[in-house]
Design a protein around this motif. Sequence first.
Motif, PDB file in Angstrom:
ATOM      1  N   ILE A 238       0.870  -1.101   0.146  1.00  0.00           N
ATOM      2  CA  ILE A 238       0.375  -0.129   0.478  1.00  0.00           C
ATOM      3  C   ILE A 238       0.481   1.161   0.225  1.00  0.00           C
ATOM      4  N   ALA A 239       2.170   1.272   0.317  1.00  0.00           N
ATOM      5  CA  ALA A 239       2.786   2.527   0.336  1.00  0.00           C
ATOM      6  C   ALA A 239       3.644   2.543  -0.733  1.00  0.00           C
ATOM      7  N   ASP A 240       3.245   1.854  -1.422  1.00  0.00           N
ATOM      8  CA  ASP A 240       4.011   2.401  -2.713  1.00  0.00           C
ATOM      9  C   ASP A 240       3.020   2.647  -3.764  1.00  0.00           C
ATOM     10  N   LEU A 241       1.843   2.026  -3.117  1.00  0.00           N
ATOM     11  CA  LEU A 241       1.127   2.718  -4.464  1.00  0.00           C
ATOM     12  C   LEU A 241       0.343   3.719  -4.038  1.00  0.00           C
ATOM     13  N   THR A 242       0.170   4.045  -2.452  1.00  0.00           N
ATOM     14  CA  THR A 242       0.230   5.278  -2.196  1.00  0.00           C
ATOM     15  C   THR A 242       1.088   6.770  -3.264  1.00  0.00           C
ATOM     16  N   GLU A 243       2.546   6.139  -2.861  1.00  0.00           N
ATOM     17  CA  GLU A 243       3.375   6.991  -3.593  1.00  0.00           C
ATOM     18  C   GLU A 243       3.006   7.063  -4.719  1.00  0.00           C
ATOM     19  N   ASP A 244       2.575   6.267  -5.049  1.00  0.00           N
ATOM     20  CA  ASP A 244       2.314   6.564  -6.950  1.00  0.00           C
ATOM     21  C   ASP A 244       1.693   7.765  -6.948  1.00  0.00           C
ATOM     22  N   LEU A 245      -0.034   7.303  -5.999  1.00  0.00           N
ATOM     23  CA  LEU A 245      -0.658   8.243  -6.562  1.00  0.00           C
ATOM     24  C   LEU A 245      -0.143   9.802  -6.525  1.00  0.00           C
ATOM     25  N   ASP A 246       0.711  10.230  -4.909  1.00  0.00           N
ATOM     26  CA  ASP A 246       0.674  10.643  -4.940  1.00  0.00           C
ATOM     27  C   ASP A 246       1.299  11.693  -5.973  1.00  0.00           C
ATOM     28  N   ARG A 247       2.674  10.811  -6.347  1.00  0.00           N
ATOM     29  CA  ARG A 247       3.114  11.554  -7.232  1.00  0.00           C
ATOM     30  C   ARG A 247       2.493  12.020  -8.105  1.00  0.00           C
ATOM     31  N   ALA A 248       1.787  11.515  -8.895  1.00  0.00           N
ATOM     32  CA  ALA A 248       0.832  11.438  -9.816  1.00  0.00           C
ATOM     33  C   ALA A 248       0.049  12.493  -9.560  1.00  0.00           C
ATOM     34  N   LEU A 249      -1.299  12.798  -8.449  1.00  0.00           N
ATOM     35  CA  LEU A 249      -2.191  13.630  -7.985  1.00  0.00           C
ATOM     36  C   LEU A 249      -0.758  14.979  -8.766  1.00  0.00           C
ATOM     37  N   ALA A 250      -0.205  15.625  -7.511  1.00  0.00           N
ATOM     38  CA  ALA A 250       1.216  16.490  -7.861  1.00  0.00           C
ATOM     39  C   ALA A 250       1.589  16.365  -9.238  1.00  0.00           C
ATOM     40  N   ALA A 251       1.855  15.980  -9.939  1.00  0.00           N
ATOM     41  CA  ALA A 251       2.026  16.735 -11.716  1.00  0.00           C
ATOM     42  C   ALA A 251       1.295  16.530 -12.165  1.00  0.00           C
ATOM     43  N   SER A 252      -0.321  16.489 -11.821  1.00  0.00           N
ATOM     44  CA  SER A 252      -1.817  17.051 -12.693  1.00  0.00           C
ATOM     45  C   SER A 252      -2.209  18.332 -11.369  1.00  0.00           C
ATOM     46  N   GLY A 253      -0.976  18.871 -10.727  1.00  0.00           N
ATOM     47  CA  GLY A 253      -1.404  19.619  -9.808  1.00  0.00           C
ATOM     48  C   GLY A 253      -2.406  19.789  -8.713  1.00  0.00           C
ATOM     49  N   ILE A 254      -2.987  18.783  -8.320  1.00  0.00           N
ATOM     50  CA  ILE A 254      -4.171  18.521  -7.340  1.00  0.00           C
ATOM     51  C   ILE A 254      -2.517  18.073  -5.837  1.00  0.00           C
TER      52      ILE A 254
END
Length: 405
Positions: free
Chosen positions: A389-405
Amino acid sequence: MKKTTGMDRATTRNWRPATRAIRGGTWRSEHGETSEALFLTSGYTYDDAQTVADRFAGEAEGMTYSRLQNPTVAMLEERIALLEGAEACRAQASGMAAMTAALLCQLSTGDHVVAARAAFGSCRWLVDNLLPRFGIETSVIDSADNTQWEAAIRPNTKVFFFESPANPTLDIVDLQFVCDLAKAHGITTVVDNAFASPALQRPLEFGADVVAYSATKLMDGQGRVLAGAVCGSEEFITETLLPFQRNTGPNLAPFNAWVVLKGLETLSLRAHKQSEQAVALGRFLEPRVEQAGGRMLHPGLPSHPRHNLALVQMDATGPIFAFDVGTRERAFAILDALELIDISNNIGDARSLLCHPASTTHASMGEEARAEMGVTEGLLRINVGLEDIADLTEDLDRALAASGI
Ligand SMILES: *Cc1c(COP(=O)(O)O)cnc(C)c1O
Protein backbone atom coordinates in the motif's frame (compact mmCIF):
# COMPACT_ATOMS: atom_id res chain seq x y z
CA MET A 1 -12.83 -45.68 3.15
CA LYS A 2 -12.54 -43.36 0.16
CA LYS A 3 -12.40 -39.70 1.12
CA THR A 4 -15.38 -37.64 0.04
CA THR A 5 -14.92 -35.55 -3.11
CA GLY A 6 -16.13 -32.00 -3.55
CA MET A 7 -18.97 -33.26 -5.74
CA ASP A 8 -20.75 -34.95 -2.82
CA ARG A 9 -23.40 -32.35 -2.09
CA ALA A 10 -24.62 -33.86 1.17
CA THR A 11 -21.13 -33.27 2.59
CA THR A 12 -20.01 -30.10 0.81
CA ARG A 13 -23.11 -28.15 1.83
CA ASN A 14 -21.96 -28.54 5.44
CA TRP A 15 -18.52 -27.11 4.71
CA ARG A 16 -17.81 -23.52 5.62
CA PRO A 17 -16.94 -21.00 2.87
CA ALA A 18 -13.13 -21.30 3.12
CA THR A 19 -13.33 -25.08 2.77
CA ARG A 20 -15.76 -24.82 -0.14
CA ALA A 21 -13.37 -22.47 -1.98
CA ILE A 22 -10.49 -24.97 -1.78
CA ARG A 23 -12.24 -28.34 -2.04
CA GLY A 24 -15.75 -27.70 -3.35
CA GLY A 25 -16.36 -29.30 -6.74
CA THR A 26 -13.10 -31.28 -6.76
CA TRP A 27 -13.90 -34.44 -8.72
CA ARG A 28 -10.94 -36.77 -8.65
CA SER A 29 -10.22 -39.23 -11.40
CA GLU A 30 -8.98 -42.78 -10.81
CA HIS A 31 -5.43 -41.34 -10.51
CA GLY A 32 -6.17 -39.45 -7.30
CA GLU A 33 -4.58 -36.21 -8.55
CA THR A 34 -4.26 -33.43 -5.93
CA SER A 35 -4.99 -30.50 -8.24
CA GLU A 36 -8.09 -30.63 -10.45
CA ALA A 37 -7.55 -32.40 -13.79
CA LEU A 38 -7.82 -30.51 -17.05
CA PHE A 39 -10.02 -32.44 -19.49
CA LEU A 40 -9.21 -30.99 -22.91
CA THR A 41 -11.75 -33.02 -24.83
CA SER A 42 -14.72 -32.10 -26.97
CA GLY A 43 -16.27 -35.57 -27.03
CA TYR A 44 -16.56 -38.83 -25.07
CA THR A 45 -16.59 -42.54 -25.92
CA TYR A 46 -18.89 -45.25 -24.65
CA ASP A 47 -18.47 -48.92 -23.82
CA ASP A 48 -21.66 -49.94 -25.62
CA ALA A 49 -24.51 -48.55 -27.68
CA GLN A 50 -27.11 -48.72 -24.91
CA THR A 51 -24.99 -46.53 -22.59
CA VAL A 52 -24.89 -43.68 -25.07
CA ALA A 53 -28.59 -44.10 -25.90
CA ASP A 54 -29.45 -43.87 -22.19
CA ARG A 55 -27.30 -40.76 -21.75
CA PHE A 56 -28.85 -39.00 -24.73
CA ALA A 57 -32.30 -39.93 -23.41
CA GLY A 58 -31.38 -38.31 -20.09
CA GLU A 59 -31.88 -41.63 -18.31
CA ALA A 60 -28.23 -42.16 -17.31
CA GLU A 61 -25.62 -39.82 -15.87
CA GLY A 62 -22.51 -39.13 -17.89
CA MET A 63 -20.84 -36.89 -20.44
CA THR A 64 -21.91 -36.81 -24.08
CA TYR A 65 -20.36 -33.69 -25.65
CA SER A 66 -18.50 -30.72 -24.19
CA ARG A 67 -21.15 -28.20 -25.26
CA LEU A 68 -23.39 -30.09 -22.83
CA GLN A 69 -20.93 -31.11 -20.09
CA ASN A 70 -17.19 -31.26 -19.45
CA PRO A 71 -15.64 -32.56 -16.21
CA THR A 72 -13.31 -29.56 -15.63
CA VAL A 73 -16.10 -27.08 -16.34
CA ALA A 74 -18.46 -29.07 -14.09
CA MET A 75 -15.94 -28.75 -11.23
CA LEU A 76 -15.91 -24.97 -11.61
CA GLU A 77 -19.72 -24.83 -11.79
CA GLU A 78 -20.08 -26.83 -8.61
CA ARG A 79 -17.50 -24.70 -6.76
CA ILE A 80 -19.12 -21.41 -7.79
CA ALA A 81 -22.58 -22.75 -6.81
CA LEU A 82 -21.19 -23.70 -3.39
CA LEU A 83 -19.59 -20.28 -2.83
CA GLU A 84 -22.73 -18.49 -3.97
CA GLY A 85 -25.09 -20.67 -1.95
CA ALA A 86 -26.93 -21.46 -5.21
CA GLU A 87 -28.61 -24.72 -6.13
CA ALA A 88 -26.98 -24.69 -9.55
CA CYS A 89 -24.52 -22.82 -11.76
CA ARG A 90 -23.49 -22.93 -15.42
CA ALA A 91 -20.19 -21.49 -16.59
CA GLN A 92 -20.15 -19.20 -19.62
CA ALA A 93 -17.50 -18.12 -22.12
CA SER A 94 -17.27 -14.58 -20.68
CA GLY A 95 -19.12 -12.19 -18.43
CA MET A 96 -21.06 -10.81 -21.38
CA ALA A 97 -21.98 -14.32 -22.52
CA ALA A 98 -23.36 -14.82 -18.98
CA MET A 99 -25.40 -11.59 -19.02
CA THR A 100 -26.75 -12.29 -22.52
CA ALA A 101 -27.71 -15.87 -21.64
CA ALA A 102 -29.26 -14.88 -18.29
CA LEU A 103 -31.52 -12.37 -20.04
CA LEU A 104 -32.31 -13.97 -23.41
CA CYS A 105 -33.00 -17.43 -21.97
CA GLN A 106 -36.08 -16.10 -20.18
CA LEU A 107 -37.30 -13.08 -22.19
CA SER A 108 -39.71 -13.01 -25.14
CA THR A 109 -41.22 -10.37 -27.40
CA GLY A 110 -43.64 -8.23 -25.42
CA ASP A 111 -41.81 -8.57 -22.09
CA HIS A 112 -40.48 -5.54 -20.21
CA VAL A 113 -37.15 -5.18 -18.37
CA VAL A 114 -36.28 -2.58 -15.73
CA ALA A 115 -32.53 -2.01 -15.63
CA ALA A 116 -30.14 0.14 -13.64
CA ARG A 117 -28.81 3.05 -15.67
CA ALA A 118 -25.37 2.80 -14.00
CA ALA A 119 -23.94 -0.33 -15.55
CA PHE A 120 -21.01 -1.83 -17.40
CA GLY A 121 -21.04 -0.42 -20.95
CA SER A 122 -21.87 -3.72 -22.68
CA CYS A 123 -24.65 -4.45 -20.17
CA ARG A 124 -26.19 -1.11 -21.14
CA TRP A 125 -25.79 -2.06 -24.81
CA LEU A 126 -27.84 -5.22 -24.23
CA VAL A 127 -30.58 -3.16 -22.57
CA ASP A 128 -30.51 -0.18 -24.96
CA ASN A 129 -29.83 -1.96 -28.28
CA LEU A 130 -30.14 -5.75 -28.29
CA LEU A 131 -33.33 -6.42 -26.30
CA PRO A 132 -35.43 -3.77 -28.12
CA ARG A 133 -34.49 -5.38 -31.46
CA PHE A 134 -36.50 -8.42 -30.37
CA GLY A 135 -39.50 -6.42 -29.18
CA ILE A 136 -38.49 -6.51 -25.52
CA GLU A 137 -39.25 -3.17 -23.87
CA THR A 138 -36.69 -1.70 -21.48
CA SER A 139 -36.71 1.12 -18.90
CA VAL A 140 -33.54 2.50 -17.39
CA ILE A 141 -33.70 3.98 -13.88
CA ASP A 142 -31.55 5.37 -11.07
CA SER A 143 -30.99 2.09 -9.22
CA ALA A 144 -30.03 3.85 -5.98
CA ASP A 145 -33.55 5.35 -5.71
CA ASN A 146 -35.99 2.74 -4.35
CA THR A 147 -39.06 4.62 -5.53
CA GLN A 148 -37.91 4.47 -9.16
CA TRP A 149 -37.93 0.66 -9.11
CA GLU A 150 -41.53 0.62 -7.98
CA ALA A 151 -42.62 3.34 -10.41
CA ALA A 152 -41.10 1.55 -13.41
CA ILE A 153 -43.08 -1.69 -12.97
CA ARG A 154 -45.59 -2.45 -15.76
CA PRO A 155 -47.99 -5.40 -16.09
CA ASN A 156 -45.52 -7.06 -18.50
CA THR A 157 -42.35 -6.47 -16.40
CA LYS A 158 -40.49 -9.77 -16.36
CA VAL A 159 -36.95 -8.95 -15.19
CA PHE A 160 -35.04 -6.49 -12.96
CA PHE A 161 -31.39 -6.28 -14.09
CA PHE A 162 -28.69 -4.44 -12.12
CA GLU A 163 -25.17 -4.38 -10.68
CA SER A 164 -24.21 -3.48 -7.11
CA PRO A 165 -21.72 -1.91 -6.72
CA ALA A 166 -22.20 -0.57 -10.23
CA ASN A 167 -19.55 0.13 -12.83
CA PRO A 168 -18.05 2.72 -12.72
CA THR A 169 -19.96 5.05 -10.38
CA LEU A 170 -20.18 2.55 -7.49
CA ASP A 171 -23.95 2.98 -7.01
CA ILE A 172 -25.28 0.60 -4.36
CA VAL A 173 -28.66 -1.07 -4.90
CA ASP A 174 -30.80 -1.88 -1.85
CA LEU A 175 -30.81 -5.65 -2.44
CA GLN A 176 -33.45 -6.56 0.14
CA PHE A 177 -35.87 -3.85 -1.00
CA VAL A 178 -35.51 -4.51 -4.73
CA CYS A 179 -35.69 -8.32 -4.37
CA ASP A 180 -38.77 -8.11 -2.11
CA LEU A 181 -40.44 -5.74 -4.56
CA ALA A 182 -39.67 -8.09 -7.45
CA LYS A 183 -41.06 -11.10 -5.57
CA ALA A 184 -44.28 -9.26 -4.77
CA HIS A 185 -44.79 -8.66 -8.51
CA GLY A 186 -43.59 -12.02 -9.84
CA ILE A 187 -40.52 -10.40 -11.41
CA THR A 188 -37.19 -12.23 -11.76
CA THR A 189 -34.13 -10.37 -10.42
CA VAL A 190 -30.88 -10.81 -12.35
CA VAL A 191 -27.91 -9.41 -10.43
CA ASP A 192 -24.51 -8.81 -12.06
CA ASN A 193 -22.27 -9.44 -9.03
CA ALA A 194 -18.89 -8.95 -10.78
CA PHE A 195 -17.72 -6.05 -8.58
CA ALA A 196 -18.18 -8.06 -5.37
CA SER A 197 -17.81 -11.79 -6.14
CA PRO A 198 -19.35 -14.37 -3.78
CA ALA A 199 -16.50 -13.71 -1.34
CA LEU A 200 -17.92 -10.25 -0.55
CA GLN A 201 -21.64 -10.37 -1.41
CA ARG A 202 -24.18 -13.14 -2.04
CA PRO A 203 -27.34 -11.59 -3.53
CA LEU A 204 -29.30 -14.86 -3.19
CA GLU A 205 -29.26 -14.29 0.59
CA PHE A 206 -31.37 -11.17 -0.03
CA GLY A 207 -33.84 -12.99 -2.27
CA ALA A 208 -32.29 -12.49 -5.72
CA ASP A 209 -33.27 -15.15 -8.27
CA VAL A 210 -30.31 -15.17 -10.67
CA VAL A 211 -26.71 -14.07 -10.10
CA ALA A 212 -24.56 -13.58 -13.18
CA TYR A 213 -20.79 -13.13 -13.25
CA SER A 214 -17.87 -11.95 -15.17
CA ALA A 215 -15.43 -14.49 -13.66
CA THR A 216 -12.74 -12.63 -15.64
CA LYS A 217 -12.59 -10.19 -12.74
CA LEU A 218 -12.12 -11.17 -9.08
CA MET A 219 -12.68 -14.91 -9.59
CA ASP A 220 -9.69 -15.33 -11.89
CA GLY A 221 -8.07 -12.42 -10.10
CA GLN A 222 -4.86 -12.47 -12.04
CA GLY A 223 -5.95 -11.09 -15.40
CA ARG A 224 -5.50 -14.31 -17.38
CA VAL A 225 -8.75 -15.56 -18.92
CA LEU A 226 -12.25 -14.47 -19.88
CA ALA A 227 -14.95 -16.41 -18.08
CA GLY A 228 -18.51 -16.07 -16.83
CA ALA A 229 -21.18 -17.88 -14.84
CA VAL A 230 -24.92 -17.88 -14.18
CA CYS A 231 -26.24 -19.13 -10.82
CA GLY A 232 -29.82 -19.79 -9.73
CA SER A 233 -32.30 -22.43 -8.66
CA GLU A 234 -32.01 -25.94 -10.07
CA GLU A 235 -35.31 -25.33 -11.85
CA PHE A 236 -34.17 -22.07 -13.49
CA ILE A 237 -30.83 -23.47 -14.58
CA THR A 238 -32.17 -26.79 -15.88
CA GLU A 239 -35.42 -25.69 -17.44
CA THR A 240 -34.74 -22.13 -18.58
CA LEU A 241 -30.98 -21.53 -18.96
CA LEU A 242 -29.78 -24.95 -20.15
CA PRO A 243 -32.01 -25.28 -23.23
CA PHE A 244 -30.75 -21.84 -24.32
CA GLN A 245 -27.10 -22.54 -23.53
CA ARG A 246 -26.91 -26.03 -25.01
CA ASN A 247 -28.36 -24.91 -28.30
CA THR A 248 -26.58 -21.56 -28.66
CA GLY A 249 -23.17 -22.61 -27.24
CA PRO A 250 -21.64 -19.78 -25.16
CA ASN A 251 -19.60 -22.42 -23.31
CA LEU A 252 -16.48 -21.88 -21.26
CA ALA A 253 -13.34 -23.65 -22.51
CA PRO A 254 -12.01 -26.30 -20.06
CA PHE A 255 -8.62 -24.58 -19.81
CA ASN A 256 -10.23 -21.29 -18.80
CA ALA A 257 -12.43 -23.13 -16.30
CA TRP A 258 -9.33 -24.71 -14.78
CA VAL A 259 -7.61 -21.32 -14.41
CA VAL A 260 -10.66 -19.88 -12.63
CA LEU A 261 -10.89 -22.96 -10.37
CA LYS A 262 -7.35 -22.19 -9.20
CA GLY A 263 -8.30 -18.52 -8.75
CA LEU A 264 -11.23 -19.40 -6.49
CA GLU A 265 -8.87 -21.03 -3.99
CA THR A 266 -7.48 -17.59 -3.08
CA LEU A 267 -10.55 -15.47 -3.91
CA SER A 268 -11.57 -14.64 -0.37
CA LEU A 269 -8.04 -13.73 0.76
CA ARG A 270 -7.51 -11.50 -2.27
CA ALA A 271 -10.95 -9.86 -2.16
CA HIS A 272 -10.64 -8.96 1.52
CA LYS A 273 -7.05 -7.73 1.32
CA GLN A 274 -7.77 -5.69 -1.83
CA SER A 275 -10.87 -4.21 -0.14
CA GLU A 276 -8.76 -3.18 2.86
CA GLN A 277 -6.16 -1.56 0.59
CA ALA A 278 -8.92 0.20 -1.39
CA VAL A 279 -10.28 1.76 1.79
CA ALA A 280 -6.79 2.88 2.83
CA LEU A 281 -6.06 4.39 -0.57
CA GLY A 282 -9.50 6.02 -0.65
CA ARG A 283 -8.85 7.65 2.73
CA PHE A 284 -5.55 8.99 1.45
CA LEU A 285 -7.05 10.36 -1.77
CA GLU A 286 -10.30 11.83 -0.44
CA PRO A 287 -9.00 15.07 1.12
CA ARG A 288 -6.74 15.74 -1.90
CA VAL A 289 -9.53 15.15 -4.39
CA GLU A 290 -12.06 17.19 -2.42
CA GLN A 291 -9.63 20.06 -1.96
CA ALA A 292 -9.30 20.20 -5.74
CA GLY A 293 -13.10 20.41 -6.07
CA GLY A 294 -13.50 16.76 -7.11
CA ARG A 295 -15.49 13.93 -5.53
CA MET A 296 -14.93 10.39 -4.26
CA LEU A 297 -17.23 7.53 -5.20
CA HIS A 298 -16.24 4.82 -2.73
CA PRO A 299 -18.78 2.62 -0.89
CA GLY A 300 -16.16 1.86 1.79
CA LEU A 301 -15.95 5.53 2.87
CA PRO A 302 -18.55 7.33 5.05
CA SER A 303 -18.93 10.00 2.33
CA HIS A 304 -20.71 7.51 0.05
CA PRO A 305 -24.50 8.07 0.24
CA ARG A 306 -25.09 4.35 0.77
CA HIS A 307 -22.00 3.53 2.86
CA ASN A 308 -24.06 1.99 5.69
CA LEU A 309 -26.14 -0.11 3.32
CA ALA A 310 -22.97 -1.33 1.61
CA LEU A 311 -21.61 -2.47 4.98
CA VAL A 312 -24.84 -4.40 5.66
CA GLN A 313 -24.94 -6.12 2.27
CA MET A 314 -21.24 -6.76 1.76
CA ASP A 315 -18.57 -8.47 3.86
CA ALA A 316 -16.11 -5.84 2.56
CA THR A 317 -16.59 -3.16 -0.09
CA GLY A 318 -14.28 -4.45 -2.82
CA PRO A 319 -11.13 -3.35 -4.66
CA ILE A 320 -12.73 -0.83 -7.01
CA PHE A 321 -13.61 2.81 -6.51
CA ALA A 322 -13.81 5.97 -8.57
CA PHE A 323 -12.89 9.61 -8.13
CA ASP A 324 -13.60 12.69 -10.16
CA VAL A 325 -10.75 15.16 -10.69
CA GLY A 326 -12.77 17.69 -12.71
CA THR A 327 -11.45 17.56 -16.26
CA ARG A 328 -10.23 15.06 -18.84
CA GLU A 329 -6.89 16.92 -19.04
CA ARG A 330 -6.27 16.42 -15.35
CA ALA A 331 -7.40 12.77 -15.46
CA PHE A 332 -5.04 12.08 -18.37
CA ALA A 333 -2.20 13.92 -16.59
CA ILE A 334 -2.63 11.60 -13.60
CA LEU A 335 -2.66 8.48 -15.80
CA ASP A 336 0.41 9.63 -17.73
CA ALA A 337 2.38 10.36 -14.54
CA LEU A 338 1.92 6.86 -13.07
CA GLU A 339 5.10 4.84 -12.63
CA LEU A 340 3.81 1.73 -10.87
CA ILE A 341 0.04 1.51 -11.36
CA ASP A 342 -0.84 0.50 -14.93
CA ILE A 343 -3.22 2.30 -17.25
CA SER A 344 -5.69 -0.54 -17.82
CA ASN A 345 -9.44 -1.04 -17.98
CA ASN A 346 -9.50 -4.47 -16.29
CA ILE A 347 -10.67 -4.91 -12.70
CA GLY A 348 -10.39 -7.56 -9.99
CA ASP A 349 -6.73 -8.12 -10.87
CA ALA A 350 -3.98 -8.51 -8.24
CA ARG A 351 -2.29 -5.58 -10.02
CA SER A 352 -3.45 -2.02 -9.41
CA LEU A 353 -4.99 -0.56 -12.55
CA LEU A 354 -6.34 2.90 -13.31
CA CYS A 355 -8.64 3.85 -16.18
CA HIS A 356 -10.63 6.73 -17.61
CA PRO A 357 -14.11 5.26 -18.25
CA ALA A 358 -15.41 8.10 -20.49
CA SER A 359 -12.73 7.40 -23.12
CA THR A 360 -12.58 3.60 -22.69
CA THR A 361 -15.19 1.28 -21.09
CA HIS A 362 -18.02 3.78 -21.49
CA ALA A 363 -16.87 5.54 -24.69
CA SER A 364 -19.23 3.79 -27.11
CA MET A 365 -22.43 4.61 -25.25
CA GLY A 366 -22.39 8.30 -26.21
CA GLU A 367 -22.17 11.52 -24.25
CA GLU A 368 -25.81 11.74 -23.25
CA ALA A 369 -25.97 8.28 -21.64
CA ARG A 370 -22.63 8.95 -19.94
CA ALA A 371 -23.87 12.22 -18.46
CA GLU A 372 -27.07 10.53 -17.27
CA MET A 373 -25.11 7.83 -15.43
CA GLY A 374 -22.52 10.19 -13.97
CA VAL A 375 -19.55 9.14 -16.10
CA THR A 376 -17.97 12.58 -16.24
CA GLU A 377 -14.86 13.67 -18.16
CA GLY A 378 -12.81 13.88 -14.97
CA LEU A 379 -13.79 10.45 -13.63
CA LEU A 380 -11.07 7.87 -12.95
CA ARG A 381 -11.74 4.29 -11.82
CA ILE A 382 -9.15 2.33 -9.90
CA ASN A 383 -8.76 -1.37 -9.19
CA VAL A 384 -6.61 -1.63 -6.07
CA GLY A 385 -4.34 -4.67 -6.19
CA LEU A 386 -2.15 -6.55 -3.77
CA GLU A 387 1.05 -4.49 -4.08
CA ASP A 388 2.39 -2.79 -0.93
CA ILE A 389 0.00 0.00 0.00
CA ALA A 390 2.93 2.38 0.63
CA ASP A 391 4.12 1.98 -2.97
CA LEU A 392 0.60 2.54 -4.31
CA THR A 393 0.14 5.64 -2.15
CA GLU A 394 3.48 7.09 -3.27
CA ASP A 395 2.67 6.48 -6.94
CA LEU A 396 -0.71 8.22 -6.70
CA ASP A 397 0.73 11.01 -4.58
CA ARG A 398 3.31 11.71 -7.30
CA ALA A 399 0.71 11.44 -10.10
CA LEU A 400 -1.72 13.81 -8.36
CA ALA A 401 1.06 16.33 -7.80
CA ALA A 402 2.03 16.11 -11.48
CA SER A 403 -1.57 16.95 -12.43
CA GLY A 404 -1.54 19.99 -10.15
CA ILE A 405 -3.67 18.50 -7.31
C1 LIG B 1 -16.31 -6.93 -16.91
C2 LIG B 1 -17.74 -6.87 -16.60
C3 LIG B 1 -18.69 -7.52 -17.40
C4 LIG B 1 -18.29 -8.27 -18.65
O1 LIG B 1 -17.46 -9.35 -18.41
P1 LIG B 1 -16.45 -9.98 -19.51
O2 LIG B 1 -15.88 -11.16 -18.81
O3 LIG B 1 -15.47 -8.92 -19.84
O4 LIG B 1 -17.29 -10.35 -20.70
C5 LIG B 1 -20.00 -7.44 -17.04
N1 LIG B 1 -20.39 -6.74 -15.95
C6 LIG B 1 -19.52 -6.11 -15.15
C7 LIG B 1 -20.01 -5.37 -13.96
C8 LIG B 1 -18.16 -6.15 -15.44
O5 LIG B 1 -17.29 -5.50 -14.66
